[in-house]
Design an enzyme around this catalytic site. Structure first.
Site, PDB file in Angstrom:
ATOM      1  N   GLU A 119       0.838  -1.209   0.000  1.00 18.20           N
ATOM      2  CA  GLU A 119       0.000   0.000   0.000  1.00 18.20           C
ATOM      3  C   GLU A 119       0.871   1.256   0.000  1.00 18.20           C
ATOM      4  O   GLU A 119       0.575   2.234  -0.696  1.00 18.20           O
ATOM      5  CB  GLU A 119      -0.929  -0.005   1.221  1.00 18.20           C
ATOM      6  CG  GLU A 119      -1.935  -1.149   1.194  1.00 18.20           C
ATOM      7  CD  GLU A 119      -2.870  -1.104   2.387  1.00 18.20           C
ATOM      8  OE1 GLU A 119      -3.933  -0.488   2.278  1.00 18.20           O
ATOM      9  OE2 GLU A 119      -2.534  -1.687   3.445  1.00 18.20           O
ATOM     10  N   GLU A 139      -3.715 -10.404   3.983  1.00 19.36           N
ATOM     11  CA  GLU A 139      -4.762  -9.993   4.928  1.00 19.36           C
ATOM     12  C   GLU A 139      -5.795 -11.096   5.123  1.00 19.36           C
ATOM     13  O   GLU A 139      -6.297 -11.301   6.231  1.00 19.36           O
ATOM     14  CB  GLU A 139      -5.438  -8.706   4.442  1.00 19.36           C
ATOM     15  CG  GLU A 139      -4.652  -7.425   4.737  1.00 19.36           C
ATOM     16  CD  GLU A 139      -3.547  -7.119   3.726  1.00 19.36           C
ATOM     17  OE1 GLU A 139      -3.213  -8.005   2.911  1.00 19.36           O
ATOM     18  OE2 GLU A 139      -3.017  -6.005   3.755  1.00 19.36           O
TER      19      GLU A 139
HETATM   20  C1  1HE Z   1       6.922  -8.914  11.861  1.00 24.60           C
HETATM   21  C2  1HE Z   1       6.257  -8.698  10.638  1.00 24.60           C
HETATM   22  C3  1HE Z   1       5.057  -7.952  10.683  1.00 24.60           C
HETATM   23  C4  1HE Z   1       8.024  -9.845  10.242  1.00 24.60           C
HETATM   24  N1  1HE Z   1       4.628  -7.486  11.862  1.00 24.60           N
HETATM   25  N2  1HE Z   1       6.449  -8.434  13.019  1.00 24.60           N
HETATM   26  N3  1HE Z   1       2.236  -8.783   6.971  1.00 24.60           N
HETATM   27  C5  1HE Z   1       2.445 -10.111   6.943  1.00 24.60           C
HETATM   28  O1  1HE Z   1       1.570 -10.904   7.219  1.00 24.60           O
HETATM   29  C6  1HE Z   1       3.838 -10.550   6.595  1.00 24.60           C
HETATM   30  C7  1HE Z   1       4.468 -11.248   7.778  1.00 24.60           C
HETATM   31  N4  1HE Z   1       5.893 -11.490   7.582  1.00 24.60           N
HETATM   32  C8  1HE Z   1       6.372 -12.495   6.825  1.00 24.60           C
HETATM   33  O2  1HE Z   1       5.668 -13.192   6.130  1.00 24.60           O
HETATM   34  C9  1HE Z   1       7.848 -12.702   6.887  1.00 24.60           C
HETATM   35  O3  1HE Z   1       8.357 -12.078   8.057  1.00 24.60           O
HETATM   36  C10 1HE Z   1       8.619 -12.155   5.652  1.00 24.60           C
HETATM   37  C11 1HE Z   1       8.317 -13.028   4.423  1.00 24.60           C
HETATM   38  C12 1HE Z   1       8.309 -10.708   5.359  1.00 24.60           C
HETATM   39  C13 1HE Z   1      10.166 -12.240   5.949  1.00 24.60           C
HETATM   40  O4  1HE Z   1      10.499 -13.563   6.351  1.00 24.60           O
HETATM   41  P1  1HE Z   1      11.877 -13.808   7.126  1.00 24.60           P
HETATM   42  O5  1HE Z   1      12.037 -15.284   7.305  1.00 24.60           O
HETATM   43  O6  1HE Z   1      12.980 -13.066   6.446  1.00 24.60           O
HETATM   44  O7  1HE Z   1      11.703 -13.073   8.563  1.00 24.60           O
HETATM   45  P2  1HE Z   1      10.901 -13.569   9.850  1.00 24.60           P
HETATM   46  O8  1HE Z   1      11.743 -14.517  10.656  1.00 24.60           O
HETATM   47  O9  1HE Z   1       9.545 -14.038   9.519  1.00 24.60           O
HETATM   48  O10 1HE Z   1      10.726 -12.192  10.656  1.00 24.60           O
HETATM   49  C14 1HE Z   1      11.782 -11.576  11.361  1.00 24.60           C
HETATM   50  C15 1HE Z   1      11.157 -10.886  12.558  1.00 24.60           C
HETATM   51  O11 1HE Z   1      10.296  -9.851  12.080  1.00 24.60           O
HETATM   52  C16 1HE Z   1      10.296 -11.804  13.395  1.00 24.60           C
HETATM   53  O12 1HE Z   1      10.346 -11.333  14.723  1.00 24.60           O
HETATM   54  P3  1HE Z   1      11.304 -12.039  15.833  1.00 24.60           P
HETATM   55  O13 1HE Z   1      11.018 -11.286  17.094  1.00 24.60           O
HETATM   56  O14 1HE Z   1      10.895 -13.488  15.854  1.00 24.60           O
HETATM   57  O15 1HE Z   1      12.700 -11.847  15.321  1.00 24.60           O
HETATM   58  C17 1HE Z   1       8.894 -11.558  12.852  1.00 24.60           C
HETATM   59  O16 1HE Z   1       7.882 -11.854  13.770  1.00 24.60           O
HETATM   60  C18 1HE Z   1       8.973 -10.057  12.576  1.00 24.60           C
HETATM   61  N5  1HE Z   1       8.005  -9.627  11.580  1.00 24.60           N
HETATM   62  N6  1HE Z   1       6.971  -9.287   9.653  1.00 24.60           N
HETATM   63  C19 1HE Z   1       5.315  -7.750  12.994  1.00 24.60           C
HETATM   64  N7  1HE Z   1       4.384  -7.668   9.570  1.00 24.60           N
HETATM   65  C20 1HE Z   1      -2.869  -0.879   7.095  1.00 24.60           C
HETATM   66  S1  1HE Z   1      -3.436  -2.395   6.948  1.00 24.60           S
HETATM   67  C21 1HE Z   1      -2.164  -3.351   6.307  1.00 24.60           C
HETATM   68  C22 1HE Z   1      -2.392  -4.804   6.625  1.00 24.60           C
HETATM   69  C23 1HE Z   1      -1.166  -5.598   6.420  1.00 24.60           C
HETATM   70  O17 1HE Z   1      -0.093  -5.092   6.181  1.00 24.60           O
HETATM   71  S2  1HE Z   1      -1.360  -7.283   6.549  1.00 24.60           S
HETATM   72  C24 1HE Z   1       0.184  -7.953   6.154  1.00 24.60           C
HETATM   73  C25 1HE Z   1       1.031  -8.152   7.365  1.00 24.60           C
END
Ligand code: 1HE
Length: 265
Positions: A119, A139
């Protein structure tokens, strides 16, 4: 270059550097994959609502392996409906500041460009995608909905059916698919995005100021207006632009063989 007071005391998740007339604004929370928390979105609002007077363009990019993983999900688990609405409306105001910024904004995309990250990219004026870029709207899987203007801006790039597909099935688009569908306007090799973004920003900075203003401020509104109002606004904008001495000089430069011709790329 570290953030200065001129950048309005931005959070550490946003790092600004100047390259001449152009600012590079980098999402800098790579340990959380540049997830957009409230502090970062407030910082984006502050940055884009108070751009330095002498700035001619912004290149927006992300640190680490990904552009942005979207909304910081850890901050919304406990939101009630009222809080959800006010958060979404603030994202709207922030992304409007980007779309209607006084200078062009070019997003350089790599790795995950997901949810709110997509977005955010859609609010920029041009998008450069590196080969690693991929797009998703998980989402549906998370039980939420887009809230950063994606339901308005993304269908204008890729159509409602493709956005429905992203949201309903959780599929992703590759950089190639995103380029074909119109998410990105330029596609480059991994690591080349920033140079391409800066090249484009500098090129655009060489246009007449009023033309850039018209393209950013007037064109999107004309395109969405009813045709009669749109055509009137177009005529007024055209006359204002032509009336500027900068336009007259540029037109004379062409007629007197001092300006370049339009040739194929
Ligand atoms: C996060 C987030 C996040 C990572 N919010 N903490 N977005 C999503 O549903 C996407 C969620 N993220 C992923 O699918 C993956 O993290 C990625 C593909 C982007 C990257 O994967 P990777 O293996 O490189 O990283 P990871 O191990 O998943 O994440 C590293 C850390 O970042 C980990 O935290 P940690 O404390 O365990 O180290 C994750 O939890 C954290 N992290 N993405 C919070 N999004 C205005 S409305 C909009 C609505 C949306 O955007 S919905 C989509 C949300």
């Amino acid at each position: 270059m570290p953030n200065s007071s001129a950048e309005g005391g931005l959070p550490s998740s946003l790092v600004v550097a100047r390259r001449g007339d152009i600012a590079i604004l980098r999402l800098s929370r790579p340990d959380k994959r540049n997830a957009l928390n409230d502090e970062t979105v407030r910082g984006l609002w502050r940055f884009f609502s108070d751009l330095p007077e002498d700035l001619k363009g912004v290149v927006l990019c992300g640190a680490g392996q990904h552009f942005s993983s979207g909304l910081d999900l850890s901050e919304v688990v406990d939101h009630d409906v009222v809080r959800g609405i006010s958060q979404s409306r603030f994202w709207h105001r922030t992304f409007d500041e980007i779309q209607f910024a006084k200078v062009p904004v070019i997003a350089v995309l790599h790795g995950a460009v997901i949810g709110g990250g997509l977005e955010l990219a859609c609010a920029a004026h041009l998008r450069v995608a590196e080969a690693s870029a991929y797009y998703g709207l998980p989402e549906g899987q998370r039980g939420i909905f887009v809230g950063g203007g994606g339901a308005v801006r993304l269908p204008r790039l890729i159509g409602v059916a493709n956005m429905m597909d992203l949201m309903l099935t959780g599929r992703t688009y590759s950089a190639d698919e995103g380029q074909r569908l119109g998410i990105s306007q330029y596609q480059v090799a991994d690591g080349d995005g920033l140079a391409k973004g800066l090249e484009l920003a500098n090129k655009i900075a060489g246009n007449a100021t009023l033309t850039n203003f018209a393209v950013i401020q007037a064109l999107p509104r004309i395109a969405e207006a009813d045709p009669a109002s749109g055509l009137l606004a177009e005529a007024l904008m055209a006359a204002i632009a032509q009336g500027e001495s900068e336009a007259k000089n540029r037109l004379r430069d062409f007629l007197e063989k001092r300006a370049g011709k339009v040739v194929s790329a």
